[in-house]
Scaffold this motif. Sequence first.
Motif, PDB file in Angstrom:
ATOM      1  N   ILE A   1       0.848  -1.200   0.000  1.00 49.31           N
ATOM      2  CA  ILE A   1       0.000   0.000   0.000  1.00 49.31           C
ATOM      3  C   ILE A   1       0.879   1.244   0.000  1.00 49.31           C
ATOM      4  CG2 ILE A   1      -1.546   1.370   1.464  1.00 49.31           C
ATOM      5  CD1 ILE A   1      -2.920  -1.264   2.250  1.00 49.31           C
ATOM      6  N   CYS A   2       1.893   1.241   0.843  1.00 47.71           N
ATOM      7  CA  CYS A   2       2.807   2.388   0.911  1.00 47.71           C
ATOM      8  C   CYS A   2       3.535   2.564  -0.421  1.00 47.71           C
ATOM      9  CB  CYS A   2       3.805   2.189   2.046  1.00 47.71           C
ATOM     10  SG  CYS A   2       4.986   3.539   2.200  1.00 47.71           S
ATOM     11  N   ARG A   3       3.983   1.466  -1.008  1.00 49.98           N
ATOM     12  CA  ARG A   3       4.711   1.559  -2.281  1.00 49.98           C
ATOM     13  C   ARG A   3       3.829   2.153  -3.372  1.00 49.98           C
ATOM     14  NH1 ARG A   3       5.319   0.118  -6.941  1.00 49.98           N
ATOM     15  NH2 ARG A   3       3.414  -1.124  -6.911  1.00 49.98           N
ATOM     16  N   ARG A   4       2.576   1.694  -3.432  1.00 47.27           N
ATOM     17  CA  ARG A   4       1.696   2.203  -4.491  1.00 47.27           C
ATOM     18  C   ARG A   4       1.433   3.692  -4.338  1.00 47.27           C
ATOM     19  NH1 ARG A   4      -3.603  -1.132  -5.659  1.00 47.27           N
ATOM     20  NH2 ARG A   4      -3.950   0.847  -6.750  1.00 47.27           N
TER      21      ARG A   4
ATOM     22  N   GLU B   1       5.358   5.348  -4.741  1.00 52.45           N
ATOM     23  CA  GLU B   1       6.065   5.187  -6.015  1.00 52.45           C
ATOM     24  C   GLU B   1       5.147   5.316  -7.220  1.00 52.45           C
ATOM     25  OE1 GLU B   1       9.284   1.965  -4.244  1.00 52.45           O
ATOM     26  OE2 GLU B   1       8.498   1.692  -6.270  1.00 52.45           O
ATOM     27  N   ASP B   2       3.966   4.715  -7.140  1.00 56.09           N
ATOM     28  CA  ASP B   2       3.051   4.766  -8.283  1.00 56.09           C
ATOM     29  C   ASP B   2       2.156   5.999  -8.246  1.00 56.09           C
ATOM     30  OD1 ASP B   2       4.174   2.369  -8.843  1.00 56.09           O
ATOM     31  OD2 ASP B   2       2.426   1.138  -8.368  1.00 56.09           O
ATOM     32  N   ALA B   3       2.206   6.748  -7.119  1.00 57.14           N
ATOM     33  CA  ALA B   3       1.380   7.955  -6.951  1.00 57.14           C
ATOM     34  C   ALA B   3      -0.110   7.645  -7.055  1.00 57.14           C
ATOM     35  CB  ALA B   3       1.782   9.031  -7.959  1.00 57.14           C
ATOM     36  N   ASP B   4      -0.513   6.435  -6.651  1.00 53.83           N
ATOM     37  CA  ASP B   4      -1.942   6.119  -6.597  1.00 53.83           C
ATOM     38  C   ASP B   4      -2.563   6.826  -5.396  1.00 53.83           C
ATOM     39  OD1 ASP B   4      -1.798   4.507  -8.804  1.00 53.83           O
ATOM     40  OD2 ASP B   4      -1.486   2.665  -7.665  1.00 53.83           O
ATOM     41  N   ALA B   5      -3.813   7.232  -5.541  1.00 56.81           N
ATOM     42  CA  ALA B   5      -4.493   7.901  -4.429  1.00 56.81           C
ATOM     43  C   ALA B   5      -4.727   6.903  -3.298  1.00 56.81           C
ATOM     44  CB  ALA B   5      -5.825   8.469  -4.908  1.00 56.81           C
ATOM     45  N   VAL B   6      -4.649   7.402  -2.076  1.00 57.86           N
ATOM     46  CA  VAL B   6      -4.862   6.532  -0.911  1.00 57.86           C
ATOM     47  C   VAL B   6      -6.249   5.890  -0.987  1.00 57.86           C
ATOM     48  CG1 VAL B   6      -5.052   6.485   1.606  1.00 57.86           C
ATOM     49  CG2 VAL B   6      -3.286   7.881   0.516  1.00 57.86           C
ATOM     50  N   ALA B   7      -7.241   6.684  -1.396  1.00 56.82           N
ATOM     51  CA  ALA B   7      -8.613   6.158  -1.460  1.00 56.82           C
ATOM     52  C   ALA B   7      -8.717   5.016  -2.474  1.00 56.82           C
ATOM     53  CB  ALA B   7      -9.578   7.284  -1.827  1.00 56.82           C
ATOM     54  N   GLU B   8      -8.002   5.155  -3.595  1.00 55.12           N
ATOM     55  CA  GLU B   8      -8.041   4.110  -4.632  1.00 55.12           C
ATOM     56  C   GLU B   8      -7.391   2.825  -4.120  1.00 55.12           C
ATOM     57  OE1 GLU B   8      -5.860   5.235  -8.084  1.00 55.12           O
ATOM     58  OE2 GLU B   8      -5.971   3.243  -8.985  1.00 55.12           O
ATOM     59  N   VAL B   9      -6.255   2.960  -3.462  1.00 50.39           N
ATOM     60  CA  VAL B   9      -5.564   1.780  -2.940  1.00 50.39           C
ATOM     61  C   VAL B   9      -6.412   1.125  -1.845  1.00 50.39           C
ATOM     62  CG1 VAL B   9      -3.462   0.944  -1.845  1.00 50.39           C
ATOM     63  CG2 VAL B   9      -3.340   2.815  -3.486  1.00 50.39           C
ATOM     64  N   ALA B  10      -7.010   1.958  -0.996  1.00 49.40           N
ATOM     65  CA  ALA B  10      -7.854   1.422   0.078  1.00 49.40           C
ATOM     66  C   ALA B  10      -8.992   0.594  -0.514  1.00 49.40           C
ATOM     67  CB  ALA B  10      -8.404   2.573   0.918  1.00 49.40           C
ATOM     68  N   ARG B  11      -9.559   1.088  -1.605  1.00 52.33           N
ATOM     69  CA  ARG B  11     -10.662   0.364  -2.256  1.00 52.33           C
ATOM     70  C   ARG B  11     -10.174  -0.985  -2.785  1.00 52.33           C
ATOM     71  NH1 ARG B  11     -12.321   4.530  -4.755  1.00 52.33           N
ATOM     72  NH2 ARG B  11     -11.086   4.225  -6.625  1.00 52.33           N
TER      73      ARG B  11
ATOM     74  N   GLY C   1     -10.672   0.837   4.824  1.00 47.40           N
ATOM     75  CA  GLY C   1     -10.990   2.251   4.867  1.00 47.40           C
ATOM     76  C   GLY C   1      -9.765   3.106   4.587  1.00 47.40           C
ATOM     77  N   TRP C   2     -10.031   4.387   4.288  1.00 44.65           N
ATOM     78  CA  TRP C   2      -8.945   5.316   3.961  1.00 44.65           C
ATOM     79  C   TRP C   2      -7.935   5.401   5.105  1.00 44.65           C
ATOM     80  CZ3 TRP C   2      -6.680   9.691   5.869  1.00 44.65           C
ATOM     81  CH2 TRP C   2      -5.918  10.460   4.979  1.00 44.65           C
ATOM     82  N   HIS C   3      -8.422   5.479   6.340  1.00 43.72           N
ATOM     83  CA  HIS C   3      -7.520   5.663   7.483  1.00 43.72           C
ATOM     84  C   HIS C   3      -6.618   4.442   7.678  1.00 43.72           C
ATOM     85  CE1 HIS C   3      -9.077   9.501   8.881  1.00 43.72           C
ATOM     86  NE2 HIS C   3     -10.278   9.062   8.560  1.00 43.72           N
ATOM     87  N   THR C   4      -7.143   3.260   7.410  1.00 39.70           N
ATOM     88  CA  THR C   4      -6.315   2.054   7.535  1.00 39.70           C
ATOM     89  C   THR C   4      -5.195   2.072   6.498  1.00 39.70           C
ATOM     90  OG1 THR C   4      -8.189   0.785   8.358  1.00 39.70           O
ATOM     91  CG2 THR C   4      -6.351  -0.467   7.440  1.00 39.70           C
ATOM     92  N   ALA C   5      -5.545   2.442   5.263  1.00 39.89           N
ATOM     93  CA  ALA C   5      -4.521   2.508   4.215  1.00 39.89           C
ATOM     94  C   ALA C   5      -3.498   3.593   4.532  1.00 39.89           C
ATOM     95  CB  ALA C   5      -5.177   2.778   2.862  1.00 39.89           C
TER      96      ALA C   5
END
Length: 295
Positions: free
Chosen positions: A102-105, A108-118, A123-127
């Motif tokens: 999750i941290c790498r994405r 490094e990949d600049a993915d949004a936290v909300a997208e990775v969480a999904r 949830g967003w806070h967990t990610a």
Amino acid sequence: MLGLDDFGVVASEVVDDELHVLVETPDGQVMGCHDCGVRAESKGRRTVRVRDLPACGRPVVLVWRKRLWRCNEPLCPVRTWTESSRHVAARAMLTGRAREEICRRVGEDADAVAEVARDYGVGWHTAMAAVREHGEGRVDDPARLDGVIALGMDETSWLRATRTHHTLYVSGLVDTLTGRLLDVVPDRTAQAVASWLARRDRRWLARIGVVTLDPHRGYAHAVGAHLSHATLVVDHFHAVALGNRAVDDVRRLDGATIADEAMALTRSSNLDTHAASTPRAGPRRSIDPVPSAAR
Ligand SMILES: [Zn+2]
């Protein structure tokens, strides 16, 4: 199959569009009490759920049937405990490798936290907690800036204006050879960037050969104070944008305006021709060769 050597896969099924994988540690283990060392007695299992790396486009839930153990030594203070795994921290919602990924994405990949969480079904806070856990150490590591020889800087709107504040901007600093974002500093002023450069040591600054910057801001002043040896380059995006705006300014002049400007220029030329004998009637006008927006 799973890639987590503590576990074997017992079964899997899709539940509510998530892949649930039933896992167990191998049978036949001999467990000793961690306090007295006496052989422990198995007391069955308890199921816990922990999320792992997504698979086949679905979030993955490891359904771990954890073993329960009991120490029967009368003098031992330990009574019961559950097995543990180095891949899953106590009471964790995500496996260790899932938190790292999750941290790498995000980093490094600049993915949004909300997208990775999904993607992980959390949830967003967990990610975001995973990003902080694995990311803060990397941000604080001075070695992450090693090897930079071409530096880019540009402004980005960070927060939209609200009733209580104007639009808030930040300045991003980028390794322009790799495209890696090095840092983000509050504000878009020369001072904001100068303060960041002032915290770099002289050897790091000396290695920077090219600085690419946004020409609209005072970044050049900040660069001049710390990177006067470097070649300054206006980045491609802004150079093209400035050119387009200059052309648009000319296109927006209507016919009457162009005729007025041409007439004024002609009149001015005639006055110049007879300048020796005819006094100038008013201030000289000429067509501005550089539209104001481009300057
Ligand atoms: Zn014991």
